[in-house]
Design a protein around this motif. Sequence first.
Motif, PDB file in Angstrom:
ATOM      1  N   ASP A 195     -39.246 -39.403  55.135  1.00 53.52           N
ATOM      2  CA  ASP A 195     -37.981 -40.091  55.378  1.00 53.52           C
ATOM      3  C   ASP A 195     -38.307 -41.499  55.875  1.00 53.52           C
ATOM      4  OD1 ASP A 195     -35.502 -41.008  56.133  1.00 53.52           O
ATOM      5  OD2 ASP A 195     -34.918 -39.174  57.183  1.00 53.52           O
ATOM      6  N   TYR A 196     -37.875 -42.497  55.118  1.00 50.22           N
ATOM      7  CA  TYR A 196     -38.167 -43.888  55.455  1.00 50.22           C
ATOM      8  C   TYR A 196     -37.057 -44.535  56.284  1.00 50.22           C
ATOM      9  CZ  TYR A 196     -41.736 -43.474  51.805  1.00 50.22           C
ATOM     10  OH  TYR A 196     -42.814 -43.089  51.054  1.00 50.22           O
ATOM     11  N   SER A 197     -35.979 -43.834  56.508  1.00 47.87           N
ATOM     12  CA  SER A 197     -34.843 -44.404  57.228  1.00 47.87           C
ATOM     13  C   SER A 197     -35.011 -44.239  58.732  1.00 47.87           C
ATOM     14  CB  SER A 197     -33.543 -43.724  56.778  1.00 47.87           C
ATOM     15  OG  SER A 197     -33.583 -42.336  57.053  1.00 47.87           O
ATOM     16  N   ALA A 198     -34.192 -44.993  59.481  1.00 50.67           N
ATOM     17  CA  ALA A 198     -34.212 -44.856  60.938  1.00 50.67           C
ATOM     18  C   ALA A 198     -33.618 -43.501  61.323  1.00 50.67           C
ATOM     19  CB  ALA A 198     -33.411 -45.982  61.572  1.00 50.67           C
ATOM     20  N   ASN A 199     -34.161 -42.882  62.338  1.00 50.82           N
ATOM     21  CA  ASN A 199     -33.680 -41.576  62.786  1.00 50.82           C
ATOM     22  C   ASN A 199     -32.527 -41.749  63.769  1.00 50.82           C
ATOM     23  OD1 ASN A 199     -35.688 -39.896  61.414  1.00 50.82           O
ATOM     24  ND2 ASN A 199     -37.164 -40.864  62.790  1.00 50.82           N
ATOM     25  N   ASP A 200     -31.452 -40.989  63.563  1.00 50.53           N
ATOM     26  CA  ASP A 200     -30.314 -41.085  64.472  1.00 50.53           C
ATOM     27  C   ASP A 200     -30.532 -40.208  65.704  1.00 50.53           C
ATOM     28  OD1 ASP A 200     -29.849 -38.452  63.632  1.00 50.53           O
ATOM     29  OD2 ASP A 200     -28.237 -39.013  62.260  1.00 50.53           O
ATOM     30  N   GLN A 201     -29.596 -40.296  66.651  1.00 49.65           N
ATOM     31  CA  GLN A 201     -29.764 -39.577  67.912  1.00 49.65           C
ATOM     32  C   GLN A 201     -29.735 -38.071  67.707  1.00 49.65           C
ATOM     33  OE1 GLN A 201     -30.677 -41.055  70.811  1.00 49.65           O
ATOM     34  NE2 GLN A 201     -31.063 -38.936  71.398  1.00 49.65           N
ATOM     35  N   LYS A 202     -29.005 -37.599  66.713  1.00 50.99           N
ATOM     36  CA  LYS A 202     -28.984 -36.158  66.427  1.00 50.99           C
ATOM     37  C   LYS A 202     -30.378 -35.671  66.071  1.00 50.99           C
ATOM     38  CE  LYS A 202     -26.864 -32.666  63.437  1.00 50.99           C
ATOM     39  NZ  LYS A 202     -25.919 -32.411  62.311  1.00 50.99           N
ATOM     40  N   PHE A 203     -31.098 -36.469  65.256  1.00 49.38           N
ATOM     41  CA  PHE A 203     -32.475 -36.084  64.924  1.00 49.38           C
ATOM     42  C   PHE A 203     -33.342 -36.051  66.175  1.00 49.38           C
ATOM     43  CE2 PHE A 203     -36.844 -37.465  64.352  1.00 49.38           C
ATOM     44  CZ  PHE A 203     -37.342 -36.438  63.559  1.00 49.38           C
ATOM     45  N   TRP A 204     -33.215 -37.081  67.016  1.00 51.46           N
ATOM     46  CA  TRP A 204     -34.075 -37.131  68.202  1.00 51.46           C
ATOM     47  C   TRP A 204     -33.805 -35.959  69.143  1.00 51.46           C
ATOM     48  CZ3 TRP A 204     -38.233 -39.554  67.575  1.00 51.46           C
ATOM     49  CH2 TRP A 204     -38.294 -40.757  66.878  1.00 51.46           C
ATOM     50  N   ASP A 205     -32.561 -35.521  69.230  1.00 56.05           N
ATOM     51  CA  ASP A 205     -32.251 -34.341  70.035  1.00 56.05           C
ATOM     52  C   ASP A 205     -32.917 -33.096  69.450  1.00 56.05           C
ATOM     53  OD1 ASP A 205     -30.695 -35.936  71.668  1.00 56.05           O
ATOM     54  OD2 ASP A 205     -28.799 -35.385  70.713  1.00 56.05           O
ATOM     55  N   THR A 206     -32.875 -33.000  68.119  1.00 54.68           N
ATOM     56  CA  THR A 206     -33.520 -31.874  67.433  1.00 54.68           C
ATOM     57  C   THR A 206     -35.036 -31.926  67.614  1.00 54.68           C
ATOM     58  OG1 THR A 206     -31.759 -31.885  65.773  1.00 54.68           O
ATOM     59  CG2 THR A 206     -33.777 -30.705  65.216  1.00 54.68           C
ATOM     60  N   LEU A 236     -41.519 -46.016  70.500  1.00 54.11           N
ATOM     61  CA  LEU A 236     -42.404 -46.598  69.486  1.00 54.11           C
ATOM     62  C   LEU A 236     -41.667 -46.792  68.170  1.00 54.11           C
ATOM     63  CD1 LEU A 236     -45.803 -44.726  70.040  1.00 54.11           C
ATOM     64  CD2 LEU A 236     -45.001 -46.876  71.047  1.00 54.11           C
ATOM     65  N   ALA A 237     -40.808 -45.835  67.815  1.00 53.40           N
ATOM     66  CA  ALA A 237     -40.032 -45.946  66.577  1.00 53.40           C
ATOM     67  C   ALA A 237     -39.117 -47.169  66.614  1.00 53.40           C
ATOM     68  CB  ALA A 237     -39.219 -44.676  66.354  1.00 53.40           C
ATOM     69  N   SER A 238     -38.606 -47.490  67.796  1.00 50.95           N
ATOM     70  CA  SER A 238     -37.740 -48.665  67.918  1.00 50.95           C
ATOM     71  C   SER A 238     -38.516 -49.959  67.705  1.00 50.95           C
ATOM     72  CB  SER A 238     -37.067 -48.691  69.298  1.00 50.95           C
ATOM     73  OG  SER A 238     -37.992 -49.054  70.322  1.00 50.95           O
ATOM     74  N   GLN A 239     -39.844 -49.896  67.868  1.00 45.63           N
ATOM     75  CA  GLN A 239     -40.686 -51.067  67.658  1.00 45.63           C
ATOM     76  C   GLN A 239     -41.190 -51.168  66.224  1.00 45.63           C
ATOM     77  OE1 GLN A 239     -41.121 -53.228  70.532  1.00 45.63           O
ATOM     78  NE2 GLN A 239     -39.432 -51.793  70.937  1.00 45.63           N
ATOM     79  N   ALA A 240     -40.885 -50.160  65.420  1.00 43.12           N
ATOM     80  CA  ALA A 240     -41.381 -50.131  64.032  1.00 43.12           C
ATOM     81  C   ALA A 240     -40.240 -49.826  63.067  1.00 43.12           C
ATOM     82  CB  ALA A 240     -42.482 -49.077  63.912  1.00 43.12           C
ATOM     83  N   LYS A 241     -39.106 -50.453  63.292  1.00 44.82           N
ATOM     84  CA  LYS A 241     -37.879 -50.104  62.572  1.00 44.82           C
ATOM     85  C   LYS A 241     -38.017 -50.183  61.060  1.00 44.82           C
ATOM     86  CE  LYS A 241     -34.637 -51.330  66.252  1.00 44.82           C
ATOM     87  NZ  LYS A 241     -33.561 -52.270  66.675  1.00 44.82           N
ATOM     88  N   ASN A 242     -38.636 -51.229  60.551  1.00 46.19           N
ATOM     89  CA  ASN A 242     -38.682 -51.439  59.103  1.00 46.19           C
ATOM     90  C   ASN A 242     -39.949 -50.914  58.451  1.00 46.19           C
ATOM     91  OD1 ASN A 242     -36.167 -52.839  59.162  1.00 46.19           O
ATOM     92  ND2 ASN A 242     -37.239 -54.674  59.888  1.00 46.19           N
TER      93      ASN A 242
END
Length: 369
Positions: free
Chosen positions: A6-17, A40-46
């Motif tokens: 998955d190349y897209s940004a992860n939403d909060q639902k994913f992070w909770d899971t 770290l994911a927030s620092q590598a968004k693209n």
Amino acid sequence: MKAYFDYSANDQKFWDTYSTLWENSLYQSAFQAPHYIQYLASQAKNILLTFKCENDDELTGAAFFYRKGGEYSFLSDMKADHNFFIIHKKCSPEEIEFFFNAFINNIEKEKLAFRLNRQPEWASYSDVFKDARNASRLFWLQAKYTYCLTLDELTPEALFQRTNRQKLRQKLNGLKELDTVSFEAYTGDEDWDSWMKDFFQSHISRWEDTPTPSAYRSLQKQEFIDQCLKAWLKNGLLARFSMKLGEKRIAFVVGIIEKNSLIHHSTSHDNAYFKYSPGLVLIRLIGKWMEENNFTKLDFGDGNEAYKYLFAKKEDEHELNTIFISSHKNIPFVIKAQLISKVKGSPKLQRFYEQKIKPIARKFSKNIA
């Protein structure tokens, strides 16, 4: 079961899971902890890539990567001692086999290249991962990265005895003759700003006028490390240690907690007190703190520096590897992997690289920037 990139940004639902998965994983690695990996994911968004494995819509496995120079590395490699795949502890051998086969198949399908540093050879899934690589049509190469030295004892008392060296008691007494010695152990945000400022300044001074000056000269790097530590703090995994001589902090350790284990992650000390070995004395003080707090394992993290063998033995060595994976047609990547493997396999070439090539490359990179 299904598994995919998955190349897209992860939403909060994913992070909770993911948080639920991590809490029930085979290895609750601090370097894959939910708040840490999300930062770290927030620092590598693209440039973020997430490998997800699901069974009936339940997340049973995950791994995070970021793209760097045409290849993917573990996201946690931004600051880690070892990089684990996160797999649910209830997964059967067949499900773990599916996880790694799917990972390899997706690499082949999407024609990607991976350089997986700091791979723990002791992970229970290592052979399954290797079988998946062997069964593929991909190029892959495993090279020894370094060793991780670990003191693992049955009781906290036995662990403390591994750090309670007579020479260090003598060094501590020598410091006490100079001024009052005090030990600080923080597992919350106590005195945060002052402690971090002292740690950064100590590290900068420690490595000044050496071939490897401190990265903390950069305010951007300081901010990154500050946020990494705060992320570990949110997950309850951070322990900061320091030793003061009078009112001055002269030794520091950033410790990361994993269950009954403490990872000796980042260090610094004041070189003005070199003959008193403040960094080593601090390890002894930490050993006593670990005994009092029921820890039975001290993980010295990435690297087999000589000072660690004051406490560790040859049998305490655990191998960390780099695994290269790509298509055979990716000739530049294949050649680079083979060269790196050759250097890592030769102590002489490794020393030449560390002492001559690496400082020049770092200086050149800084001038370009």
